[in-house]
Design a protein around this motif. Structure first.
Motif: not given
Length: 283
Positions: A125-127, A130-136
């Protein structure tokens, strides 16, 4: 007291030819003999009485001995039975303890595995976030449900309306998810397509079942061919309109229902092996 007849006869014989002195002496001796006889008779009666008493005592003791023998025999038999029961009970207790030890080991292993799985889920979940934080966040949600990680992606991010063709933006999202999935080879992936309840019918799709399945297989195919996810780890499935997240009575609700879910879960064969209880000792 009457004088015995033999004494009278003796006296008759002697009175005629003996002196008075001799007669008296003889009479005294006769009385002494008679007294001795009486004493002997009394002694005999006493001895017989004592003998009878001793015989009665002996019979009583024999009865007591017979009773004790019988009691001892019963006690020995009961002790023998108790010994058998004790051995049987000890064996039963031993088997029960072995079974309990197996169960405790099973519970410890299961608990350890569940804790490990929870730790892996937390890392995933954390990874992923973090990896998809630029998506809405409205288009992608990541959560743990029923002990596994769910990634829910809206259809507008992945597909054009009514289509199962993947958009360019979708490849970016799937690529980031695939990278994290490839870091955890011990996990399997289930991809599920979901639709709203608006009917669809085209040359390629009969209904929403077809649309949900084809969207799931498109994602699985992309993960395999472009991002190197091993195909044996993946399963594609369609749920059509029958597992909605929201009501289909509103535009917003239908938009939430049109989604693709990527579910990351333990390898099923290992998971089922883990759930199998241990075989009791001796079985």
């Amino acid at each position: 007291m009457k004088t015995p007849i033999f004494v009278v006869i003796i006296l008759a014989l002697f009175t005629s030819c003996v002196s008075q002195k001799n007669y008296t002496q003889a009479l005294n001796r006769a009385e002494a003999c008679e007294n001795d006889l009486k004493t002997s008779e009394n002694a005999r009666v006493l001895l017989e009485t004592n003998l009878a008493n001793e015989i009665n005592k002996t019979k009583g003791m024999e009865k007591e001995i017979a009773y004790f023998k019988s009691t001892n025999t019963n006690l020995l038999e009961r002790l023998s039975d108790l010994s058998v029961v004790s051995k049987s009970g000890a064996e039963s207790i031993k088997k029960s303890l072995e079974a309990l030890n197996e169960q405790n080991k099973y519970i410890k292993d299961l608990t350890s595995s569940m804790q490990r799985k929870d730790s892996i889920n937390l890392v995933l979940v954390m990874n992923l976030k973090r990896s998809l934080d630029n998506f809405d966040d409205e288009d992608i949600s990541i959560e743990v449900k029923k002990g596994v990680v769910y990634i829910s992606i809206s259809d507008k991010m992945l597909f054009r309306s009514g289509s199962y063709q993947i958009s360019n933006r979708a490849e970016e999202v799937i690529g980031k998810i695939a990278k994290i999935i490839n870091d955890h080879n011990e996990l399997d992936i289930l991809v599920e397509g979901h639709t709203d309840n608006v009917p669809i019918s085209t040359e390629c799709m009969v209904d929403n079942w077809d649309l949900s399945v084809k969207r799931a297989t498109s994602i699985v195919r992309l993960m395999q061919t472009k991002f190197g996810v091993q195909p044996e780890r993946m399963t594609a499935g369609g749920r059509s309109e029958f597992i909605p997240k929201d009501t289909n009575e509103s535009v917003k609700g239908r938009a939430l229902n049109r989604r693709t879910e990527i579910i990351i879960l333990p390898k099923l064969d290992q998971f089922f092996e883990l759930l199998e209880p241990p075989v009791a000792a001796g079985n």
